[in-house]
Design an enzyme around this catalytic site. Structure first.
Site, short mmCIF file in Angstrom:
data_model
loop_
_atom_site.label_atom_id
_atom_site.label_comp_id
_atom_site.label_asym_id
_atom_site.label_seq_id
_atom_site.Cartn_x
_atom_site.Cartn_y
_atom_site.Cartn_z
N ARG A 61 -6.67 10.04 -0.67
CA ARG A 61 -6.32 10.46 -2.03
C ARG A 61 -7.57 10.60 -2.89
O ARG A 61 -7.64 11.44 -3.77
CB ARG A 61 -5.30 9.50 -2.64
CG ARG A 61 -3.91 9.73 -2.06
CD ARG A 61 -2.88 8.76 -2.61
NE ARG A 61 -3.02 7.44 -2.01
CZ ARG A 61 -3.04 6.30 -2.68
NH1 ARG A 61 -2.91 6.31 -3.99
NH2 ARG A 61 -3.17 5.16 -2.05
N HIS A 68 0.89 -1.18 0.00
CA HIS A 68 0.00 0.00 0.00
C HIS A 68 0.92 1.21 0.00
O HIS A 68 1.82 1.31 0.84
CB HIS A 68 -0.87 -0.03 1.26
CG HIS A 68 -2.04 0.90 1.22
ND1 HIS A 68 -1.89 2.26 1.13
CD2 HIS A 68 -3.37 0.67 1.25
CE1 HIS A 68 -3.10 2.82 1.13
NE2 HIS A 68 -4.00 1.88 1.20
O1 MEZ Z 1 -8.97 -2.18 -0.50
C1 MEZ Z 1 -8.20 -1.76 0.36
O2 MEZ Z 1 -7.14 -2.31 0.61
C2 MEZ Z 1 -8.55 -0.51 1.08
C3 MEZ Z 1 -9.91 -0.01 0.89
C4 MEZ Z 1 -7.63 0.10 1.82
C5 MEZ Z 1 -7.64 1.52 2.16
O3 MEZ Z 1 -6.75 2.23 1.70
O4 MEZ Z 1 -8.53 1.99 2.86
#
Ligand code: MEZ
Length: 496
Positions: free
Chosen positions: A341, A321
């Protein structure tokens, strides 16, 4: 190019740093390494710290780690079999669901609805799962200007054309019904003044199809599912881990050996069908990365399935992430939801340049952060680590409806509790290990190819997202494939 940052920003950062120093000074004592080993040995008599050296954090064994772990535990499995008499049955059910997160709960609800005698067994408590951690929303093409085909194209392209088409098809086709189902169960999705669900963009989506409950979508979904499991009276065996699948003489799955994490006692569950819904592996900290995952995400399902003979897919593909917080240090490692974002926050390098579109796919955004840092445009934080600014004050500057507090209330409150005002202080971020793209290989119907009557749902299954997942498709996947597994398992057990 950005306007220069407010001069008092460094002041605010220094202030929160001082608060942190105070807190750390009063931190409770941590367990020593010996104490930790003694505790582990109590619960896992076979525990051998040397065997685990292979997969230690930062060992940089790369993406082969899950296979190494599976191979290693393959040998200890024989010890478990020697210890447990599998003919003495403690639980006898039609459908055994291993895992109490979004996928396991959805599965159990559908199996129970279809009349099966279903039981959930979970290593922690029901709801201790990555489902809770996905904050930003769940995707479904259920608006006039969108279609499941468009959703399919976004997923397939975003996943580098590596996903299994039959799985993507199920994901997108059943998405609108998944939202309806959750709504009817009581999930409070964001709605406009006319009561219509509001949808927004996520990274890599060509249409606004993200359905959210503010910035706590996963928690809201998990709360609802957990209530439904409890209200239906579905038995849940908590703090109990499935440590071995049992197969009958035809090679069909027939149950599992369970280990009570509190007492260390083994028990045996006999089942006509078994569903692995154990989630991901972020807590393996592959390549030494921090993780957004909950503490139970330790690849358990992969190991169970692999040891029983199921194949794994794309174990070399992990999602980072892009926005794991590295500064201010009170929130080190915390996930900053992609939703920030979606509502206007930008990624900005040390030169003040917004160097990338914030809603690029996760792999592009994550590698962009690493590139900026490695090419000398990273922002250095105390301790010497580097990241880039996540410019949350831009949310209000860029306009749009509502203040930061209204749009991302959970995150806003959490940061305020640490003395960080997201309206004023940009946060420094660096990618964090978030999702295993791979997992146990399944057919379009959710069964493993090799072991009859064994299904897999949720993050433990591989191939749905190819080698990169789009935001909001994991919450969707746990609901769609969880429900599917419950229905399929319930349809199947009568024939077994
Ligand atoms: O799908 C994901 O991993 C999600 C919604 C994560 C997030 O950034 O909130």
């Amino acid at each position: 190019m950005y306007a220069p940052y407010p001069e008092n920003m460094m002041e605010s950062i220094k202030k929160v740093e001082a608060t942190r120093a105070e807190r750390m000074a009063t931190e409770p004592r941590r367990l020593t390494a010996d104490e930790k080993d003694a505790l582990l040995k109590k619960f896992h008599p076979d525990y051998n710290p040397d065997a685990f050296a292979e997969i230690k954090v930062g060992a940089n064994k790369g993406q082969k780690a899950p296979l190494q772990l599976a191979e290693m535990l393959h040998s200890t499995s024989r010890l478990i079999k020697d210890k447990v008499d599998i003919t003495k049955v403690d639980y006898d059910v039609d459908v055994l669901v291993i895992g109490g997160g979004g996928a396991g709960s959805s599965c159990a609800i559908e199996a129970n609805k279809a009349g099966a005698n279903v039981m959930i067994v979970t290593k922690l408590r029901i709801g201790d799962a990555n489902t809770m951690m996905a904050e930003g929303g769940i995707q479904a093409a259920d608006k006039e200007n969108d279609s499941p085909v468009q959703h399919y194209l976004d997923c397939f392209g975003g996943g580098h054309f590596a996903a299994k088409p039959e799985l993507v098809k199920r994901l997108v086709m059943e998405a609108p019904d998944a939202i309806k189902w959750l709504n009817e169960l009581g999930v409070e999705f964001d709605k406009d003044a006319d009561g219509r669900m509001v949808t927004t963009h996520g990274g890599g989506t060509s249409r606004k199809r993200m359905h959210a409950a503010k910035d706590y979508s996963g928690a809201e979904i998990m709360r609802t599912l957990r209530d439904e499991v409890i209200n239906r009276g579905i038995p849940v065996v908590e703090f109990t881990s499935a440590v071995e699948l049992i197969k009958d003489d035809k090679g069909q799955v027939a149950g599992a050996v369970l280990l009570n994490m509190e007492t260390g006692d083994y028990s045996v569950a006999r089942a006509k069908t078994v569903v692995i819904a154990t989630g991901g592996a972020g807590r393996m900290h592959y390549q030494g990365f921090p993780t957004s995952n909950h503490y139970g995400a330790t690849a358990d399902g992969l190991i169970l399935g692999y040891r029983a003979g199921a194949s794994l897919l794309y174990q070399d593909s992990i999602q980072y992430h892009p926005t794991g917080a590295i500064y201010p240090s009170q929130i080190l490692g915390a996930l900053v939801t992609e939703k920030v974002r979606s509502v206007g926050a930008q990624l900005v390098n040390a030169n003040g340049e917004a160097y990338i579109h914030p809603l690029e796919t996760r792999d592009v955004n994550a590698s962009g952060v690493i590139r900026e840092c490695s090419e000398g445009r990273g922002v250095e934080v105390p301790g010497g680590a580097k990241g880039v600014w996540l410019d949350t004050p831009m949310i209000e500057i860029l306009g749009g409806e509502g203040t930061i507090e209204k749009r991302i209330p959970a995150m806003f409150r959490m940061y305020m509790n640490y003395g960080i005002d997201m309206r004023k202080v940009p946060i420094v971020i660096y990618p964090t290990l978030h999702y295993q793209n791979g997992g146990l290989e399944i057919t379009g119907d959710g069964f493993t190819k090799e072991i009859p009557n064994l299904l897999v749902a949720g993050e433990a299954a591989g191939g749905i997202h190819g080698t990169n997942r789009l935001m909001g498709n994991s919450l969707l996947d746990v609901i769609v494939f969880g429900r599917n597994a419950g229905k399929k398992a319930a349809a199947k057990y009568k024939d077994v």
